[in-house]
Design a protein around this motif. Sequence first.
Motif, PDB file in Angstrom:
ATOM      1  N   GLN A  99       0.849  -1.191   0.000  1.00 38.37           N
ATOM      2  CA  GLN A  99       0.000   0.000   0.000  1.00 38.37           C
ATOM      3  C   GLN A  99       0.889   1.247   0.000  1.00 38.37           C
ATOM      4  O   GLN A  99       2.014   1.232   0.501  1.00 38.37           O
ATOM      5  CB  GLN A  99      -0.889  -0.020   1.241  1.00 38.37           C
ATOM      6  N   THR A 147      -8.104   3.668   1.466  1.00 34.67           N
ATOM      7  CA  THR A 147      -8.736   2.367   1.295  1.00 34.67           C
ATOM      8  C   THR A 147      -9.959   2.507   0.398  1.00 34.67           C
ATOM      9  O   THR A 147     -10.264   3.592  -0.096  1.00 34.67           O
ATOM     10  CB  THR A 147      -9.121   1.761   2.654  1.00 34.67           C
ATOM     11  N   GLU A 148     -10.656   1.411   0.210  1.00 34.16           N
ATOM     12  CA  GLU A 148     -11.792   1.360  -0.720  1.00 34.16           C
ATOM     13  C   GLU A 148     -12.808   2.462  -0.437  1.00 34.16           C
ATOM     14  O   GLU A 148     -13.111   2.765   0.712  1.00 34.16           O
ATOM     15  CB  GLU A 148     -12.473  -0.013  -0.602  1.00 34.16           C
ATOM     16  N   GLY A 149     -13.300   3.070  -1.494  1.00 36.10           N
ATOM     17  CA  GLY A 149     -14.271   4.146  -1.363  1.00 36.10           C
ATOM     18  C   GLY A 149     -13.633   5.504  -1.158  1.00 36.10           C
ATOM     19  O   GLY A 149     -14.311   6.476  -0.866  1.00 36.10           O
TER      20      GLY A 149
END
Length: 217
Positions: A7, A65-67
């Motif tokens: 990441q 992160t997602e979104g």
Amino acid sequence: MLPKVNQILYMQVNSVDPEEAQQEYKSRIADINENYMSLEVPLHVGTGKLKRLYAGDQINAYYITEGGVKNYFNTVILGFKEEVIRLVLIKPPEPEQITKVQRRNFLRVPAELEIAVKVTEQVMFTAITDDVGGGGISFLCEGRMPVKNHDMIVCWLLLPFRNGAIDHANFKGEVVRIKALENGKLIVMVQFAEIADVERQKVIRFCFERQLDFRKR
């Protein structure tokens, strides 16, 4: 959600130099264990230049992160490790230390900060904020001030940080609501209309630090 290997971690270094404290860097997470998180040497987001860090440096970091949720935490440089490439070792965050901020739902914190407000070239005044967030602010001012709904105002917000540094965030905001108080003052609610990302990050950093202070009480 805790950060993961590979990441990208974005970071700012706490510094008494206001200009340095504004600079943003990014790095890939190479490894994570219970004692430390290892990163590739950070690069400046704008110039791509390597950032030299020192053991003990205090870091404000976030990962996405997602979104589009930005996950913020504070950490410290523990040291370095020489492998095929030089790695930077930082203290991994505990789950409760991570603050999640989504672009549509920015964290807001109560705060009494000085703010300079420019309504027109002829109308300028100073006020005190009631709360501050990554999406806007509200401030208290005298009832005689000529501010009305949908006004576009230019503001300079004074931001004191935990490391002793003091900075300003400037932005253009839209007045979205005004409420008259019993003491004759107005509370003016403003959403950011035009704000550079680096300026917004200053505000978010202040909110994150203030929230940590509240948790310790």
